[in-house]
Design a protein around this motif. Structure first.
Motif, PDB file in Angstrom:
ATOM      1  N   ASP A   1       0.827  -1.205   0.000  1.00 35.12           N
ATOM      2  CA  ASP A   1       0.000   0.000   0.000  1.00 35.12           C
ATOM      3  C   ASP A   1       0.864   1.259   0.000  1.00 35.12           C
ATOM      4  O   ASP A   1       0.521   2.257  -0.627  1.00 35.12           O
ATOM      5  CB  ASP A   1      -0.932   0.023   1.212  1.00 35.12           C
ATOM      6  N   ARG A   2       1.979   1.218   0.696  1.00 37.25           N
ATOM      7  CA  ARG A   2       2.886   2.367   0.714  1.00 37.25           C
ATOM      8  C   ARG A   2       3.652   2.526  -0.597  1.00 37.25           C
ATOM      9  O   ARG A   2       4.079   3.611  -0.942  1.00 37.25           O
ATOM     10  CB  ARG A   2       3.907   2.225   1.842  1.00 37.25           C
ATOM     11  N   LEU A   3       3.835   1.439  -1.323  1.00 38.08           N
ATOM     12  CA  LEU A   3       4.653   1.460  -2.536  1.00 38.08           C
ATOM     13  C   LEU A   3       3.904   2.008  -3.751  1.00 38.08           C
ATOM     14  O   LEU A   3       4.516   2.631  -4.622  1.00 38.08           O
ATOM     15  CB  LEU A   3       5.157   0.043  -2.831  1.00 38.08           C
ATOM     16  N   TYR A   4       2.596   1.800  -3.819  1.00 37.61           N
ATOM     17  CA  TYR A   4       1.831   2.227  -4.990  1.00 37.61           C
ATOM     18  C   TYR A   4       2.027   3.718  -5.248  1.00 37.61           C
ATOM     19  O   TYR A   4       2.019   4.519  -4.332  1.00 37.61           O
ATOM     20  CB  TYR A   4       0.332   1.975  -4.802  1.00 37.61           C
ATOM     21  N   GLY A   5       2.204   4.061  -6.534  1.00 34.65           N
ATOM     22  CA  GLY A   5       2.325   5.462  -6.908  1.00 34.65           C
ATOM     23  C   GLY A   5       3.638   5.735  -7.615  1.00 34.65           C
ATOM     24  O   GLY A   5       4.396   4.833  -7.969  1.00 34.65           O
ATOM     25  N   ALA A   6       3.907   7.029  -7.832  1.00 29.70           N
ATOM     26  CA  ALA A   6       5.099   7.460  -8.563  1.00 29.70           C
ATOM     27  C   ALA A   6       6.193   7.901  -7.600  1.00 29.70           C
ATOM     28  O   ALA A   6       5.930   8.598  -6.618  1.00 29.70           O
ATOM     29  CB  ALA A   6       4.738   8.605  -9.506  1.00 29.70           C
ATOM     30  N   TRP A   7       7.420   7.507  -7.916  1.00 29.58           N
ATOM     31  CA  TRP A   7       8.600   7.814  -7.107  1.00 29.58           C
ATOM     32  C   TRP A   7       9.673   8.401  -8.017  1.00 29.58           C
ATOM     33  O   TRP A   7       9.923   7.876  -9.096  1.00 29.58           O
ATOM     34  CB  TRP A   7       9.134   6.547  -6.442  1.00 29.58           C
ATOM     35  N   ILE A   8      10.341   9.462  -7.553  1.00 32.41           N
ATOM     36  CA  ILE A   8      11.416  10.086  -8.317  1.00 32.41           C
ATOM     37  C   ILE A   8      12.743   9.839  -7.598  1.00 32.41           C
ATOM     38  O   ILE A   8      12.816   9.897  -6.365  1.00 32.41           O
ATOM     39  CB  ILE A   8      11.158  11.600  -8.522  1.00 32.41           C
ATOM     40  N   PHE A   9      13.779   9.546  -8.379  1.00 30.77           N
ATOM     41  CA  PHE A   9      15.103   9.299  -7.814  1.00 30.77           C
ATOM     42  C   PHE A   9      15.691  10.616  -7.313  1.00 30.77           C
ATOM     43  O   PHE A   9      15.760  11.598  -8.051  1.00 30.77           O
ATOM     44  CB  PHE A   9      16.041   8.709  -8.874  1.00 30.77           C
ATOM     45  N   GLU A  10      16.136  10.631  -6.054  1.00 28.34           N
ATOM     46  CA  GLU A  10      16.805  11.797  -5.484  1.00 28.34           C
ATOM     47  C   GLU A  10      18.312  11.622  -5.475  1.00 28.34           C
ATOM     48  O   GLU A  10      19.047  12.586  -5.628  1.00 28.34           O
ATOM     49  CB  GLU A  10      16.323  12.058  -4.061  1.00 28.34           C
ATOM     50  N   SER A  11      18.767  10.392  -5.262  1.00 26.71           N
ATOM     51  CA  SER A  11      20.210  10.136  -5.288  1.00 26.71           C
ATOM     52  C   SER A  11      20.465   8.683  -5.654  1.00 26.71           C
ATOM     53  O   SER A  11      19.615   7.817  -5.450  1.00 26.71           O
ATOM     54  CB  SER A  11      20.867  10.469  -3.942  1.00 26.71           C
ATOM     55  N   ALA A  12      21.649   8.466  -6.204  1.00 32.66           N
ATOM     56  CA  ALA A  12      22.072   7.116  -6.582  1.00 32.66           C
ATOM     57  C   ALA A  12      23.583   7.032  -6.406  1.00 32.66           C
ATOM     58  O   ALA A  12      24.314   7.962  -6.743  1.00 32.66           O
ATOM     59  CB  ALA A  12      21.690   6.819  -8.026  1.00 32.66           C
ATOM     60  N   SER A  13      24.017   5.929  -5.866  1.00 33.15           N
ATOM     61  CA  SER A  13      25.463   5.702  -5.726  1.00 33.15           C
ATOM     62  C   SER A  13      25.745   4.230  -5.988  1.00 33.15           C
ATOM     63  O   SER A  13      24.847   3.390  -5.953  1.00 33.15           O
ATOM     64  CB  SER A  13      25.954   6.127  -4.345  1.00 33.15           C
ATOM     65  N   PHE A  14      27.014   3.939  -6.251  1.00 35.48           N
ATOM     66  CA  PHE A  14      27.414   2.577  -6.579  1.00 35.48           C
ATOM     67  C   PHE A  14      28.704   2.259  -5.843  1.00 35.48           C
ATOM     68  O   PHE A  14      29.650   3.062  -5.828  1.00 35.48           O
ATOM     69  CB  PHE A  14      27.634   2.436  -8.087  1.00 35.48           C
ATOM     70  N   LYS A  15      28.751   1.095  -5.235  1.00 34.63           N
ATOM     71  CA  LYS A  15      29.945   0.624  -4.543  1.00 34.63           C
ATOM     72  C   LYS A  15      30.395  -0.660  -5.223  1.00 34.63           C
ATOM     73  O   LYS A  15      29.698  -1.675  -5.156  1.00 34.63           O
ATOM     74  CB  LYS A  15      29.649   0.374  -3.066  1.00 34.63           C
ATOM     75  N   GLU A  16      31.534  -0.581  -5.905  1.00 32.93           N
ATOM     76  CA  GLU A  16      32.053  -1.774  -6.585  1.00 32.93           C
ATOM     77  C   GLU A  16      32.514  -2.794  -5.565  1.00 32.93           C
ATOM     78  O   GLU A  16      32.906  -2.446  -4.445  1.00 32.93           O
ATOM     79  CB  GLU A  16      33.215  -1.384  -7.507  1.00 32.93           C
ATOM     80  N   ASN A  17      32.489  -4.051  -5.962  1.00 31.34           N
ATOM     81  CA  ASN A  17      32.963  -5.117  -5.089  1.00 31.34           C
ATOM     82  C   ASN A  17      34.408  -4.836  -4.688  1.00 31.34           C
ATOM     83  O   ASN A  17      35.250  -4.582  -5.535  1.00 31.34           O
ATOM     84  CB  ASN A  17      32.877  -6.470  -5.789  1.00 31.34           C
ATOM     85  N   GLY A  18      34.675  -4.860  -3.401  1.00 28.42           N
ATOM     86  CA  GLY A  18      36.020  -4.641  -2.901  1.00 28.42           C
ATOM     87  C   GLY A  18      36.352  -3.194  -2.587  1.00 28.42           C
ATOM     88  O   GLY A  18      37.362  -2.918  -1.947  1.00 28.42           O
ATOM     89  N   ASP A  19      35.554  -2.244  -3.021  1.00 28.03           N
ATOM     90  CA  ASP A  19      35.800  -0.833  -2.730  1.00 28.03           C
ATOM     91  C   ASP A  19      35.343  -0.488  -1.318  1.00 28.03           C
ATOM     92  O   ASP A  19      34.437  -1.112  -0.771  1.00 28.03           O
ATOM     93  CB  ASP A  19      35.066   0.076  -3.718  1.00 28.03           C
ATOM     94  N   LEU A  20      35.960   0.552  -0.761  1.00 28.68           N
ATOM     95  CA  LEU A  20      35.569   1.015   0.559  1.00 28.68           C
ATOM     96  C   LEU A  20      34.470   2.062   0.504  1.00 28.68           C
ATOM     97  O   LEU A  20      33.671   2.179   1.422  1.00 28.68           O
ATOM     98  CB  LEU A  20      36.781   1.615   1.291  1.00 28.68           C
ATOM     99  N   PHE A  21      34.453   2.844  -0.573  1.00 27.44           N
ATOM    100  CA  PHE A  21      33.523   3.957  -0.644  1.00 27.44           C
ATOM    101  C   PHE A  21      32.614   3.845  -1.856  1.00 27.44           C
ATOM    102  O   PHE A  21      32.967   3.236  -2.857  1.00 27.44           O
ATOM    103  CB  PHE A  21      34.289   5.287  -0.700  1.00 27.44           C
ATOM    104  N   ARG A  22      31.471   4.509  -1.758  1.00 27.34           N
ATOM    105  CA  ARG A  22      30.527   4.564  -2.867  1.00 27.34           C
ATOM    106  C   ARG A  22      30.921   5.674  -3.833  1.00 27.34           C
ATOM    107  O   ARG A  22      31.496   6.679  -3.447  1.00 27.34           O
ATOM    108  CB  ARG A  22      29.122   4.878  -2.355  1.00 27.34           C
ATOM    109  N   LYS A  23      30.545   5.462  -5.094  1.00 27.26           N
ATOM    110  CA  LYS A  23      30.753   6.483  -6.120  1.00 27.26           C
ATOM    111  C   LYS A  23      29.394   7.055  -6.498  1.00 27.26           C
ATOM    112  O   LYS A  23      28.429   6.323  -6.683  1.00 27.26           O
ATOM    113  CB  LYS A  23      31.434   5.887  -7.343  1.00 27.26           C
ATOM    114  N   ASN A  24      29.339   8.358  -6.660  1.00 32.46           N
ATOM    115  CA  ASN A  24      28.103   9.043  -7.000  1.00 32.46           C
ATOM    116  C   ASN A  24      27.678   8.675  -8.416  1.00 32.46           C
ATOM    117  O   ASN A  24      28.460   8.748  -9.345  1.00 32.46           O
ATOM    118  CB  ASN A  24      28.322  10.545  -6.880  1.00 32.46           C
ATOM    119  N   ARG A  25      26.413   8.283  -8.572  1.00 34.17           N
ATOM    120  CA  ARG A  25      25.848   7.962  -9.881  1.00 34.17           C
ATOM    121  C   ARG A  25      24.568   8.762 -10.138  1.00 34.17           C
ATOM    122  O   ARG A  25      23.698   8.326 -10.884  1.00 34.17           O
ATOM    123  CB  ARG A  25      25.532   6.460  -9.975  1.00 34.17           C
ATOM    124  N   ASP A  26      24.475   9.930  -9.523  1.00 35.98           N
ATOM    125  CA  ASP A  26      23.277  10.756  -9.671  1.00 35.98           C
ATOM    126  C   ASP A  26      22.970  11.078 -11.125  1.00 35.98           C
ATOM    127  O   ASP A  26      21.808  11.107 -11.528  1.00 35.98           O
ATOM    128  CB  ASP A  26      23.424  12.064  -8.886  1.00 35.98           C
TER     129      ASP A  26
END
Length: 150
Positions: free
Chosen positions: A31-56
């Motif tokens: 019930d909470r999921l139904y509807g439209a959602w907009i991406f505000e942020s995205a990041s990616f952490k490669e296997n073995g990396d310590l930090f995330r990389k911004n993918r906005d």
């Protein structure tokens, strides 16, 4: 009078016990999921990396809409394409060291001219009426998405 009171207590117990079933929890999340959602942020952490990389730049501004018939649409603002798809919310229950743990997973598939274009199996870190945080494991690492309801 005593019988009526006992019947009332018994009925209240049954209602409270059934309110905590897995199906009920799943329905509340859906019930909470139904509807439209907009991406505000995205990041990616490669296997073995310590930090995330911004993918906005790849995702911010894109819109996912979830419909009650378990179909969805992904509006990619960069490609100017709307991908039709489907979704399923899954309650994964596991027991570790005597503790019962539950995790919600969101399985999404989007298509381009009938062919699979994007497939994500995401852990739902947060799902409220206003916010949705997802963690998607892919071959090379993990995506972290933060979405806001439109």
């Amino acid at each position: 009078m005593k019988f009526t009171f006992k019947l009332f207590i018994y009925a209240a117990f049954i209602i409270m016990a059934s309110a905590c079933t897995d199906e009920y929890r799943l329905e509340r999340k859906e019930d909470r999921l139904y509807g439209a959602w907009i991406f505000e942020s995205a990041s990616f952490k490669e296997n073995g990396d310590l930090f995330r990389k911004n993918r906005d730049a790849e995702f911010v501004g894109d819109i996912i809409e979830f419909y009650r018939d378990y179909t969805a649409s992904f509006d990619d603002r960069l490609d100017r394409v709307v991908y039709p798809g489907n979704w399923e919310l899954i309650l994964d229950r596991a027991t570790y060291d005597g503790e019962d743990d539950a995790e919600f997973l969101l399985d999404m598939d989007f298509f381009d001219r009938g062919r699979p274009a994007m497939t994500y199996l995401c852990g739902v870190n947060n799902l409220s009426w206003e916010r949705l945080n997802l963690r998607a494991n892919v071959r090379g690492g993990v995506y972290y998405f933060r979405l806001r309801r439109l």
